[in-house]
Scaffold this active site. Structure first.
Site, PDB file in Angstrom:
ATOM      1  N   THR A  26     -30.764 -84.031  36.887  1.00 25.18           N
ATOM      2  CA  THR A  26     -29.850 -85.077  36.417  1.00 25.18           C
ATOM      3  C   THR A  26     -29.351 -85.887  37.604  1.00 25.18           C
ATOM      4  OG1 THR A  26     -29.170 -83.922  34.420  1.00 25.18           O
ATOM      5  CG2 THR A  26     -27.541 -85.387  35.408  1.00 25.18           C
ATOM      6  N   HIS A 173     -35.430 -78.511  26.481  1.00 23.89           N
ATOM      7  CA  HIS A 173     -34.414 -77.926  27.383  1.00 23.89           C
ATOM      8  C   HIS A 173     -33.602 -76.894  26.597  1.00 23.89           C
ATOM      9  CE1 HIS A 173     -31.583 -77.323  30.470  1.00 23.89           C
ATOM     10  NE2 HIS A 173     -31.167 -78.549  30.702  1.00 23.89           N
ATOM     11  N   ASN A 176     -29.503 -73.530  30.645  1.00 24.80           N
ATOM     12  CA  ASN A 176     -28.303 -74.044  31.333  1.00 24.80           C
ATOM     13  C   ASN A 176     -27.089 -74.332  30.457  1.00 24.80           C
ATOM     14  OD1 ASN A 176     -29.997 -73.769  33.447  1.00 24.80           O
ATOM     15  ND2 ASN A 176     -30.236 -75.938  33.906  1.00 24.80           N
ATOM     16  N   TYR A 178     -26.751 -75.613  27.402  1.00 24.27           N
ATOM     17  CA  TYR A 178     -26.706 -76.745  26.476  1.00 24.27           C
ATOM     18  C   TYR A 178     -27.014 -76.264  25.049  1.00 24.27           C
ATOM     19  CZ  TYR A 178     -26.129 -79.143  30.820  1.00 24.27           C
ATOM     20  OH  TYR A 178     -25.628 -79.526  32.044  1.00 24.27           O
ATOM     21  N   ASN A 233     -22.113 -73.604  32.929  1.00 23.63           N
ATOM     22  CA  ASN A 233     -21.573 -74.129  31.670  1.00 23.63           C
ATOM     23  C   ASN A 233     -20.976 -73.033  30.793  1.00 23.63           C
ATOM     24  OD1 ASN A 233     -21.939 -76.917  32.051  1.00 23.63           O
ATOM     25  ND2 ASN A 233     -24.102 -76.776  31.475  1.00 23.63           N
TER      26      ASN A 233
HETATM   27  C1  8OZ Z   1     -26.254 -80.680  36.821  1.00 19.97           C
HETATM   28  C2  8OZ Z   1     -25.401 -81.700  36.443  1.00 19.97           C
HETATM   29  C3  8OZ Z   1     -25.542 -82.253  35.196  1.00 19.97           C
HETATM   30  C4  8OZ Z   1     -26.513 -81.807  34.327  1.00 19.97           C
HETATM   31  C5  8OZ Z   1     -28.909 -78.917  33.803  1.00 19.97           C
HETATM   32  C6  8OZ Z   1     -28.973 -81.136  32.913  1.00 19.97           C
HETATM   33  O1  8OZ Z   1     -28.344 -78.072  34.486  1.00 19.97           O
HETATM   34  C7  8OZ Z   1     -28.426 -80.309  33.784  1.00 19.97           C
HETATM   35  C8  8OZ Z   1     -27.370 -80.776  34.711  1.00 19.97           C
HETATM   36  C9  8OZ Z   1     -27.222 -80.227  35.974  1.00 19.97           C
HETATM   37  O2  8OZ Z   1     -29.874 -78.614  33.095  1.00 19.97           O
END
Ligand code: 8OZ
Length: 357
Positions: A26, A173, A176, A178, A233
């Site tokens: 990103t 994806h 991480n 999400y 996260n």
């Molecule tokens: C860092 C900052 C913002 C997004 C990920 C899409 O970790 C990200 C991400 C990483 O998969």
């Protein structure tokens, strides 16, 4: 001499030039969520990678969670990305789009004041990056069961747009912290319908997305990224080994492009005893390893057949010609952390290749 990274491998019907993958990163340089010419130049500079995986790219407006991240759900966005796919293909490179839905890692500021969606109404600890700076994550709205086909449809539509934009394939994806990862792990999924509870149920959304996207563009053009030990996260699971062995096994038998595994914890908190070789053994396709690899470790992991390819993040960010540098064992440019997220060409398209002053 770097040998193993430069042996033949085929992916999605293409012979790749090496086994080095540019990891998704990103960079927040897509104003209005539209990929642009500067991004095309950035990716084209790195076309020497065997495979480029783009930064996380939203599958819908609902999927947005950060400022200036690109999407792939309308014509303007597909046109923007076509600049990148054309530029990469002109240099004989291959590029997959990473399809992304942030779920609860978002903020009402991105959704006209509406709550972000998630498997359950559980807020992540931490802050969202908004246009007005950091704001605490809010308690998301739990998706209703009848809304789930609409989520799957967002991925199908985005994959069709990616195909139209000239991508060689897509990466789902599921890593991480999400949306898909929020469904997979029991710390964020406390649903009582067929998308929560058992491992089968928590994996269901991912498998429905993979099946639908595979039927849309071809299963050999679909990869999946997971991050079993990553606590980034505020994501957690009570038994990551069992959970992700199940995920890897469930993704088998489908002729997918690859399974891409973030093998490290970006926060340095979670279980150091996790055994990634069990994932490799559970999945019947190509395995891409990622997480702090340097040239020597990458050579070793390919030589030992513990992985088929290795994805490099920061080294590719700072070295547009990373494969050539590895091939001749040249020194690497240092990455400038202050220009990672947002900004302009500086720290993005101005890292020098070898021989450029
Ligand atoms: C860092 C900052 C913002 C997004 C990920 C899409 O970790 C990200 C991400 C990483 O998969």
């Amino acid at each position: 001499m770097s040998k193993n990274l430069f042996t033949n491998i085929e992916l999605a019907g293409h012979k790749l030039s090496n086994r080095m993958v540019m990891a998704p990163m990103t960079r927040n340089r897509a104003p209005d969520n539209i990929a642009n010419a500067m991004m095309a130049e950035h990716y084209a500079q790195r076309a020497g990678a065997g495979l480029i995986i783009t930064e996380g790219t939203q599958v819908s407006e609902q999927a947005v969670g950060y400022p200036a991240t690109p999407g792939i759900y309308n014509q303007q966005q597909a046109k923007g990305w076509k600049l990148a796919t054309d530029a990469v293909h002109a240099k004989d490179g291959r590029i997959f789009a990473q399809l992304w839905h942030c779920g609860r890692i978002s903020h009402p500021d991105f959704h006209d004041g509406e709550l972000p969606v998630a498997p359950s109404a559980i807020a992540a600890a931490g802050d969202a990056f908004t246009f007005e700076g950091l704001k605490p994550f809010v308690e998301p709205r739990a998706l209703e069961t009848p809304e789930i086909p609409g989520i799957v449809e967002q991925y199908r539509h985005a994959a069709a747009c990616a195909d139209q934009a000239g991508f060689d394939g897509v990466e789902i994806h599921a890593a991480n912290g999400y949306l898909i990862d929020q469904f997979i792990r029991d710390g964020s999924n406390q649903r009582t319908d067929q998308y929560g509870g058992s491992l089968e149920n928590r994996t269901r959304l991912l498998l429905e997305i993979v099946t639908t996207v595979g039927n849309e563009i071809g299963f050999d053009k679909v990869g999946v990224r997971i991050s079993p030990v990553n606590a980034f996260n505020d994501i957690s699971d009570s038994d990551p080994q069992a959970t992700f062995n199940h995920v890897a096994a469930s993704l088998s038998g489908r002729g997918l492009a690859y399974l891409h595994v973030v093998e490290v914890d970006m926060t340095g908190q979670s279980d150091p005893d996790f055994d990634v070789s069990q994932l490799r053994a559970s999945f019947d396709g190509r395995y891409i390893a990622n997480g702090g690899y340097d040239r020597d470790r990458a050579e070793q992991v390919i030589a030992s057949k513990a992985a088929d390819m290795v994805a490099f993040g920061i080294p590719f960010l700072a070295n547009p010609d990373l494969p050539e540098r590895f091939r001749i064992d040249a020194p690497l440019n240092e990455a400038d952390q202050t220009t990672f997220y947002g900004g302009n060409e500086h720290g993005y398209t101005d890292y020098p290749a070898l021989g450029a002053d």
